[in-house]
Design a protein around this motif. Structure first.
Motif, PDB file in Angstrom:
ATOM      1  N   PHE A 174      10.346   8.272   1.979  1.00 11.44           N
ATOM      2  CA  PHE A 174      11.231   9.001   1.081  1.00 11.44           C
ATOM      3  C   PHE A 174      12.640   8.422   1.202  1.00 11.44           C
ATOM      4  CE2 PHE A 174       8.101  12.417   2.198  1.00 11.44           C
ATOM      5  CZ  PHE A 174       7.558  12.593   0.931  1.00 11.44           C
ATOM      6  N   PRO A 175      13.342   8.208   0.102  1.00 13.52           N
ATOM      7  CA  PRO A 175      14.706   7.672   0.165  1.00 13.52           C
ATOM      8  C   PRO A 175      15.729   8.760   0.481  1.00 13.52           C
ATOM      9  CG  PRO A 175      14.104   8.031  -2.113  1.00 13.52           C
ATOM     10  CD  PRO A 175      12.889   8.398  -1.286  1.00 13.52           C
ATOM     11  N   ASN A 176      16.903   8.340   0.912  1.00 18.98           N
ATOM     12  CA  ASN A 176      18.000   9.296   1.082  1.00 18.98           C
ATOM     13  C   ASN A 176      18.921   9.331  -0.136  1.00 18.98           C
ATOM     14  OD1 ASN A 176      19.455   6.928   1.402  1.00 18.98           O
ATOM     15  ND2 ASN A 176      19.801   7.206   3.604  1.00 18.98           N
ATOM     16  N   ARG A 177      18.617   8.493  -1.125  1.00 20.63           N
ATOM     17  CA  ARG A 177      19.329   8.503  -2.407  1.00 20.63           C
ATOM     18  C   ARG A 177      18.305   8.371  -3.520  1.00 20.63           C
ATOM     19  NH1 ARG A 177      23.174   3.805  -3.053  1.00 20.63           N
ATOM     20  NH2 ARG A 177      23.598   4.902  -5.013  1.00 20.63           N
ATOM     21  N   ASP A 206       8.379   5.554  -8.530  1.00 17.54           N
ATOM     22  CA  ASP A 206       9.787   5.926  -8.639  1.00 17.54           C
ATOM     23  C   ASP A 206      10.207   6.679  -7.375  1.00 17.54           C
ATOM     24  OD1 ASP A 206       9.736   8.984  -9.085  1.00 17.54           O
ATOM     25  OD2 ASP A 206       8.392   8.280 -10.657  1.00 17.54           O
ATOM     26  N   ASN A 207      11.483   6.596  -7.078  1.00 12.08           N
ATOM     27  CA  ASN A 207      12.099   7.313  -5.958  1.00 12.08           C
ATOM     28  C   ASN A 207      11.282   7.235  -4.664  1.00 12.08           C
ATOM     29  OD1 ASN A 207      14.564   8.186  -7.136  1.00 12.08           O
ATOM     30  ND2 ASN A 207      13.405   9.680  -8.342  1.00 12.08           N
ATOM     31  N   MET A 208      10.951   6.024  -4.297  1.00 15.19           N
ATOM     32  CA  MET A 208      10.257   5.760  -3.040  1.00 15.19           C
ATOM     33  C   MET A 208      10.687   4.384  -2.548  1.00 15.19           C
ATOM     34  SD  MET A 208       8.166   7.493  -1.082  1.00 15.19           S
ATOM     35  CE  MET A 208       7.327   8.632  -2.183  1.00 15.19           C
ATOM     36  N   GLU A 209      10.830   4.254  -1.227  1.00 15.44           N
ATOM     37  CA  GLU A 209      11.088   2.953  -0.604  1.00 15.44           C
ATOM     38  C   GLU A 209       9.744   2.406  -0.136  1.00 15.44           C
ATOM     39  OE1 GLU A 209      14.450   1.649  -0.346  1.00 15.44           O
ATOM     40  OE2 GLU A 209      14.655   3.299  -1.773  1.00 15.44           O
ATOM     41  N   ILE A 210       9.351   1.232  -0.614  1.00 13.21           N
ATOM     42  CA  ILE A 210       8.005   0.695  -0.390  1.00 13.21           C
ATOM     43  C   ILE A 210       8.110  -0.622   0.366  1.00 13.21           C
ATOM     44  CG2 ILE A 210       5.895  -0.098  -1.503  1.00 13.21           C
ATOM     45  CD1 ILE A 210       6.674   1.752  -3.883  1.00 13.21           C
ATOM     46  N   VAL A 211       7.463  -0.670   1.520  1.00  9.58           N
ATOM     47  CA  VAL A 211       7.522  -1.839   2.398  1.00  9.58           C
ATOM     48  C   VAL A 211       6.115  -2.400   2.555  1.00  9.58           C
ATOM     49  CG1 VAL A 211       8.193  -2.700   4.667  1.00  9.58           C
ATOM     50  CG2 VAL A 211       9.431  -0.759   3.647  1.00  9.58           C
ATOM     51  N   THR A 212       5.969  -3.703   2.375  1.00  9.91           N
ATOM     52  CA  THR A 212       4.674  -4.359   2.535  1.00  9.91           C
ATOM     53  C   THR A 212       4.777  -5.411   3.630  1.00  9.91           C
ATOM     54  OG1 THR A 212       4.135  -3.999   0.203  1.00  9.91           O
ATOM     55  CG2 THR A 212       2.846  -5.657   1.366  1.00  9.91           C
ATOM     56  N   ILE A 213       3.845  -5.336   4.584  1.00 12.25           N
ATOM     57  CA  ILE A 213       3.793  -6.280   5.703  1.00 12.25           C
ATOM     58  C   ILE A 213       2.419  -6.939   5.704  1.00 12.25           C
ATOM     59  CG2 ILE A 213       3.970  -6.568   8.204  1.00 12.25           C
ATOM     60  CD1 ILE A 213       5.700  -4.057   8.284  1.00 12.25           C
ATOM     61  N   PRO A 214       2.298  -8.171   5.201  1.00 15.99           N
ATOM     62  CA  PRO A 214       1.006  -8.864   5.208  1.00 15.99           C
ATOM     63  C   PRO A 214       0.566  -9.204   6.637  1.00 15.99           C
ATOM     64  CG  PRO A 214       2.554  -9.872   3.656  1.00 15.99           C
ATOM     65  CD  PRO A 214       3.341  -8.970   4.544  1.00 15.99           C
ATOM     66  N   LEU A 215      -0.721  -9.071   6.887  1.00 19.19           N
ATOM     67  CA  LEU A 215      -1.287  -9.397   8.196  1.00 19.19           C
ATOM     68  C   LEU A 215      -2.087 -10.698   8.160  1.00 19.19           C
ATOM     69  CD1 LEU A 215      -2.472  -5.811   9.231  1.00 19.19           C
ATOM     70  CD2 LEU A 215      -0.277  -6.926   9.721  1.00 19.19           C
TER      71      LEU A 215
END
Length: 237
Positions: free
Chosen positions: A121-124, A61-70
């Motif tokens: 961390f998000p800004n909203r 919750d309340n997190m921006e999660i980015v996944t970049i496969p290699l």
């Protein structure tokens, strides 16, 4: 200009058999009070999962999660109803917001899947959870950086609830470029996915990270064929 260097060998490391992982910042059983975050960049995990294994359903919750496969293929399912496979040449993003569950598994039984997972961390807070996945092959450039993430849904790449921009670049040896930060409130975290480069006066090797702030322009020269990730992020949480 201020800098902080994180050599690859100083990262937190755990090998669980099915998962071999390195943590640039404190995560799970790795705790270093001097390595909690870089501005709003909270997690930078470098993961390798063996065939057929993965992370079972778990909450965020309340997190921006980015996944970049290699390399390899990563199967994703979540409580929003998404079911997909992401692979090299794609970027996935989730805004966890009010809360979601998801799982991540190696989609193949005969080879590892390797990927970066990055949390900001998000800004909203408490936004409606959101998922997106795009191919970046059509926007990739040679010997220059190309944008894969921004704060705007109308801009190139995926978008998140934060004043952050990510760029990737594939460079040949001896190529030089300059990166202009998007905001005076931001710093730049440079992560060497592959190869070697000199960033300002600092030599970086494979999987090294360098945080830079109190500047608006950064010079980068590849000293070998290299793949570089730039994360332009607010320094104040």
């Amino acid at each position: 200009m201020n800098t902080v260097l994180h050599k690859a060998s100083t990262r937190g490391h755990a090998n669980h058999g099915w998962l071999d992982t390195n943590h640039t910042f404190s995560f799970a059983n790795y705790y270093n009070p001097e390595r909690m975050h870089f501005g709003v960049l909270r997690v930078l995990n470098d993961d390798s999962v063996i065939g057929g294994k993965g992370f079972g359903k778990h909450p965020h919750d309340n997190m921006e999660i980015v996944t970049i496969p290699l390399s390899g293929d990563l199967a994703h399912q979540d409580s929003m109803g998404n079911s997909s496979v992401i692979k090299n040449g794609e970027v996935q993003v989730m805004s966890a917001g009010t809360g979601l569950f998801h799982s991540e598994y190696n989609a193949n039984s005969d080879k590892a899947v390797k990927f970066l997972q990055i949390w900001l961390f998000p800004n909203r807070k408490n936004v409606k959870p959101r998922y997106d996945q795009i191919s970046i092959k059509s926007i990739s450039l040679k010997n220059d950086f190309y944008q894969v993430l921004s704060p705007s849904k109308d801009d190139q790449g995926v978008w998140i609830h934060q004043n952050a921009w990510f760029h990737l670049g594939d460079f040949e040896r001896e190529k030089t470029t300059h990166y202009q930060l998007k905001s005076p409130e931001n710093g730049l975290y440079v992560f060497m996915i592959e190869g070697d480069a000199t960033v300002e006066n600092q030599v970086l090797n494979r999987r090294d990270g360098l945080g830079i702030w109190n500047t608006n322009n950064v010079k980068i020269t590849a000293s070998a064929n290299s793949k570089i990730l730039l994360m332009d992020v607010p320094m104040n949480i």
